[in-house]
Design an enzyme around this catalytic site. Structure first.
Site, PDB file in Angstrom:
ATOM      1  N   CYS A 189       0.822  -1.207   0.000  1.00 49.32           N
ATOM      2  CA  CYS A 189       0.000   0.000   0.000  1.00 49.32           C
ATOM      3  C   CYS A 189       0.857   1.259   0.000  1.00 49.32           C
ATOM      4  O   CYS A 189       0.555   2.249  -0.682  1.00 49.32           O
ATOM      5  CB  CYS A 189      -0.918   0.002   1.221  1.00 49.32           C
ATOM      6  SG  CYS A 189      -2.164  -1.309   1.225  1.00 49.32           S
ATOM      7  N   HIS A 198      12.436 -23.509   6.889  1.00 51.07           N
ATOM      8  CA  HIS A 198      11.935 -22.135   6.923  1.00 51.07           C
ATOM      9  C   HIS A 198      10.433 -22.153   7.200  1.00 51.07           C
ATOM     10  O   HIS A 198       9.623 -21.957   6.295  1.00 51.07           O
ATOM     11  CB  HIS A 198      12.230 -21.481   5.564  1.00 51.07           C
ATOM     12  CG  HIS A 198      12.010 -20.009   5.524  1.00 51.07           C
ATOM     13  ND1 HIS A 198      10.763 -19.441   5.470  1.00 51.07           N
ATOM     14  CD2 HIS A 198      12.873 -18.968   5.510  1.00 51.07           C
ATOM     15  CE1 HIS A 198      10.863 -18.126   5.412  1.00 51.07           C
ATOM     16  NE2 HIS A 198      12.139 -17.816   5.443  1.00 51.07           N
ATOM     17  N   CYS A 221      15.111 -10.996   4.994  1.00 52.44           N
ATOM     18  CA  CYS A 221      14.274 -10.344   3.993  1.00 52.44           C
ATOM     19  C   CYS A 221      12.806 -10.453   4.376  1.00 52.44           C
ATOM     20  O   CYS A 221      12.386 -11.392   5.045  1.00 52.44           O
ATOM     21  CB  CYS A 221      14.489 -10.991   2.629  1.00 52.44           C
ATOM     22  SG  CYS A 221      16.154 -10.809   1.967  1.00 52.44           S
TER      23      CYS A 221
END
Length: 326
Positions: free
Chosen positions: A70, A282, A312
């Site tokens: 956004c 992960h 990240c």
């Protein structure tokens, strides 16, 4: 600003796809680490003000970090020329380029001169480090069994460079294969954080202090935000990389972790000393807490003072947490 202290940190073993954790209900998985925090710290559960967990399963136009998406679609800084687009059945795009983590990893590899052989050697090293850490009990104190799973399931003891070389790249003409990418996994991790007043009022013994926490963004296509995020954190704290004893960089893809020391000049020997997501897995939503948990226990084991965690995030972002052992 009030200080934040880490009183306890714990995780479940990470289960591989098809392993022992998919049968565990997510609520029970999360409850396992929360129960361990209460038991280890002795805190009254009624004194806990809030519980914040991460869980990721959004797709399509809501994929990634919606706040970041956004923001990029709204600010008049040239970003509106390349807005994120999406829709049912379509991959999210940034202008005319698809937002694809594998494409981002390939871009990093190309720009930083990281070839397939270097990535595979790194991946093998991650497996060997993780296996060594498991076999020597380095993860014993930080993990609590969950169901029948008592140790991390994902590290591959039979992997080799020859086996990795036989895999096809994920993208045509690319260098990144499944062997150089994080494994899809199940797992949970949690930390008990307390203010200075809470530490005093409840008689808690903090193990570390949150020295710094921030996030920075980068090109959403390249997605190497851990580099500017690290630079920002060091500038804000006045620390240098030489003062950092240990580093954990989430091994979403080998090029990210290999590029970080190349770009920052850091000592790669301090990075992911016990392996990471390529070997350990992960579990989406949990790696941030899992990395800090592992770092804290390793910092205590080695007697270091500072460690740095970065990873990240959606939309070309990265967070950095620096903790100080007490």
């Amino acid at each position: 600003m009030a200080e934040a202290y880490i009183v306890e940190a714990v995780r479940t073993p990470v289960g591989r796809r098809g392993g022992g954790l998919p049968v565990v209900h997510p609520a029970d998985l999360g409850a396992r680490v929360l129960t361990a925090l209460v038991e280890r710290s002795g805190i009254d559960p009624a004194a806990v003000d809030d519980v914040v967990f991460g869980c990721l399963d959004t797709v399509g136009p809501q994929a990634g970090d919606s706040a970041r998406t956004c923001w990029q679609a709204a600010v008049p800084l040239g970003l509106t020329e390349r807005p994120f687009l999406g829709g049912t059945g379509r991959r999210v795009r940034y202008g005319d380029r698809p937002v694809n983590q594998f494409a981002g990893a390939e871009t990093i590899a190309a720009q930083c001169g990281i070839g397939r052989e270097e990535q595979e050697e790194f991946a093998l090293r991650s497996h060997r480090r993780a296996i060594w850490a498991i076999d020597t009990g380095r993860f014993s104190r930080e993990t609590v069994p969950c169901g029948q799973v008592t140790v991390d399931e994902a590290p591959r003891r039979d992997t080799s460079l020859e086996k990795m070389a036989a895999l096809r790249p994920v993208l045509d003409g690319g260098t990144v294969t499944a062997a150089c990418s994080s494994q899809v996994s199940d797992g949970a991790a949690a930390l008990l954080l307390a203010s200075e007043r809470a530490v005093r009022d409840h008689g808690l013994r903090p193990r570390a202090r949150v020295h710094h926490l921030s996030a920075r963004g980068e090109d959403p296509i390249r997605m190497l935000a851990p580099v500017p995020a690290t630079a920002h954190a060091l500038k804000k704290t006045g620390l240098t990389l030489d003062a950092i004893d240990l580093v954990e960089i989430d091994e979403a893809f080998a090029p990210v972790v290999l590029a970080w020391p190349k770009e920052t000049g850091a000592d790669p020997g301090k990075v992911n000393v016990n392996g990471d997501a390529i070997a350990l897995g992960h579990p989406l939503g949990a790696p941030g807490a899992r990395l800090v948990t592992t770092l804290l226990h390793e910092l205590e084991r080695t007697g270091g003072r500072y460690d740095l965690k970065t990873m990240c995030e959606g939309g070309g972002q990265a967070n950095v947490t620096i903790i100080e052992r007490l």
